[in-house]
Design a protein around this motif. Structure first.
Motif, PDB file in Angstrom:
ATOM      1  N   PHE A 185      -0.184   0.741  -3.210  1.00 18.48           N
ATOM      2  CA  PHE A 185      -0.010   1.902  -3.866  1.00 18.48           C
ATOM      3  C   PHE A 185       0.256   1.617  -5.530  1.00 18.48           C
ATOM      4  CE2 PHE A 185       1.657   2.718   0.213  1.00 18.48           C
ATOM      5  CZ  PHE A 185       0.741   3.674   0.899  1.00 18.48           C
ATOM      6  N   GLU A 243     -10.083   3.920  -0.260  1.00 15.93           N
ATOM      7  CA  GLU A 243      -9.318   3.750  -1.566  1.00 15.93           C
ATOM      8  C   GLU A 243      -9.571   5.050  -2.445  1.00 15.93           C
ATOM      9  OE1 GLU A 243     -10.039   1.234  -5.836  1.00 15.93           O
ATOM     10  OE2 GLU A 243     -11.242   0.833  -3.960  1.00 15.93           O
ATOM     11  N   LYS A 244      -8.377   5.467  -3.052  1.00 14.19           N
ATOM     12  CA  LYS A 244      -8.538   6.524  -4.138  1.00 14.19           C
ATOM     13  C   LYS A 244      -8.094   5.757  -5.274  1.00 14.19           C
ATOM     14  CE  LYS A 244      -6.810  10.963  -5.589  1.00 14.19           C
ATOM     15  NZ  LYS A 244      -5.913  12.210  -5.091  1.00 14.19           N
ATOM     16  N   ASN A 285       2.856   0.044 -15.535  1.00 14.24           N
ATOM     17  CA  ASN A 285       1.953   0.206 -14.442  1.00 14.24           C
ATOM     18  C   ASN A 285       2.548  -0.430 -13.370  1.00 14.24           C
ATOM     19  OD1 ASN A 285      -0.186   1.645 -15.777  1.00 14.24           O
ATOM     20  ND2 ASN A 285      -0.901  -0.619 -16.641  1.00 14.24           N
ATOM     21  N   GLY A 322      -6.649   4.224  -8.655  1.00 17.48           N
ATOM     22  CA  GLY A 322      -5.645   4.513  -9.471  1.00 17.48           C
ATOM     23  C   GLY A 322      -4.558   4.864  -8.638  1.00 17.48           C
ATOM     24  N   PHE A 323      -4.630   5.020  -7.420  1.00 17.21           N
ATOM     25  CA  PHE A 323      -3.589   5.688  -6.415  1.00 17.21           C
ATOM     26  C   PHE A 323      -3.106   4.882  -5.358  1.00 17.21           C
ATOM     27  CE2 PHE A 323      -5.102   9.319  -8.795  1.00 17.21           C
ATOM     28  CZ  PHE A 323      -3.813   9.885  -9.463  1.00 17.21           C
ATOM     29  N   PHE A 324      -4.021   4.539  -4.478  1.00 12.90           N
ATOM     30  CA  PHE A 324      -3.824   3.821  -3.396  1.00 12.90           C
ATOM     31  C   PHE A 324      -5.148   3.299  -2.601  1.00 12.90           C
ATOM     32  CE2 PHE A 324      -4.917   7.858  -1.369  1.00 12.90           C
ATOM     33  CZ  PHE A 324      -5.720   7.417  -0.331  1.00 12.90           C
ATOM     34  N   THR A 377       2.730  -1.663  -9.081  1.00 16.41           N
ATOM     35  CA  THR A 377       1.856  -1.621  -7.822  1.00 16.41           C
ATOM     36  C   THR A 377       2.915  -2.208  -6.765  1.00 16.41           C
ATOM     37  OG1 THR A 377      -0.349  -2.400  -9.076  1.00 16.41           O
ATOM     38  CG2 THR A 377      -0.087  -2.651  -6.760  1.00 16.41           C
ATOM     39  N   ASN A 405       0.871   3.228  -9.321  1.00 19.40           N
ATOM     40  CA  ASN A 405       1.391   4.325 -10.307  1.00 19.40           C
ATOM     41  C   ASN A 405       1.595   3.905 -11.888  1.00 19.40           C
ATOM     42  OD1 ASN A 405       2.524   6.828 -10.853  1.00 19.40           O
ATOM     43  ND2 ASN A 405       4.499   6.589  -9.896  1.00 19.40           N
TER      44      ASN A 405
END
Length: 211
Positions: free
Chosen positions: A72, A52-53, A84, A55-57, A86, A74
């Motif tokens: 994902f 996991e990153k 927001n 806020g990104f993926f 997803t 954004n």
């Protein structure tokens, strides 16, 4: 390294789970297992891996099912308001879901959920009154039905009631999030359309540990 332990108890069974996570630069690596992984084995049942990153993926891998799930995230500005988005895709059942939420201000938010290729589309409005009471009407276009939820925060406790008009399911919930004692949630649900209205009780608890 961070460890999370969760327990779930219902009328007829109990389930335990442990999640281990470690930072790898700006990403996180996670491994999750349930009681089926350890006590009914050892086996791969209940074992899942993820990267996991925030806020990104998020990429999840279900080990026994050999199935990937991609998520994902954004955020963009629409009329100076945060939108927001997803995107979630499960490879095993070839299902894709898109979530979106637009916050007009701190009290008003509009959310949408759509499963691609189906009529499953939900639109939910959230209104926070006085910073403690939240009203959430939701319309399910696929089922042509309304769902309603109301919750109120009292210090660390949140009390919530949910009613599904189509199935006539009523649920009451009490949850608490504490930095010292972990979190717990107790809920009771009953189907008002059934002659024998036996409530289903669910108790959940979790603890986070820094290692």
């Amino acid at each position: 390294m961070k460890a999370s332990m969760k327990g779930r108890y219902t009328n007829d069974k109990s389930i335990g789970a442990v999640t281990l996570s470690v930072n790898a630069g700006d990403a996180k690596l996670r491994a999750s297992m349930t009681d089926a992984t350890v006590f009914k084995g050892p086996s791969l049942n209940g074992l899942a891996l993820a990267v996991e990153k925030p806020g990104f993926f998020i990429i999840d891998y279900d080990v026994p099912k050999k199935d990937f799930r991609f998520q994902f995230m954004n955020s963009v500005k629409v009329a100076e308001k945060p939108l927001n988005l997803t995107y979630i895709h499960s490879r095993g059942d070839n299902r894709t879901v898109v979530d979106g939420s637009l916050a007009f201000d701190s009290a008003n938010k509009l959310s949408a959920n759509y499963m691609l290729g189906t009529r499953n589309f939900k639109l939910k409005y959230s209104y926070v009154h006085g910073g403690v009471t939240t009203l959430e009407p939701c319309y399910d276009f696929g089922k042509n039905a309304w769902d309603f939820a109301i919750s109120r925060r009292v210090y660390d406790d949140v009390f919530k009631a949910t009613y599904l008009t189509l199935s006539k399911d009523l649920a009451l919930e009490w949850s608490r999030n504490s930095k010292f004692n972990g979190t717990f949630k107790i809920s009771a649900s009953v189907n008002l359309a059934e002659e024998t209205k036996i409530p289903k009780i669910i108790a959940e608890s979790s603890w986070d540990l820094e290692m």
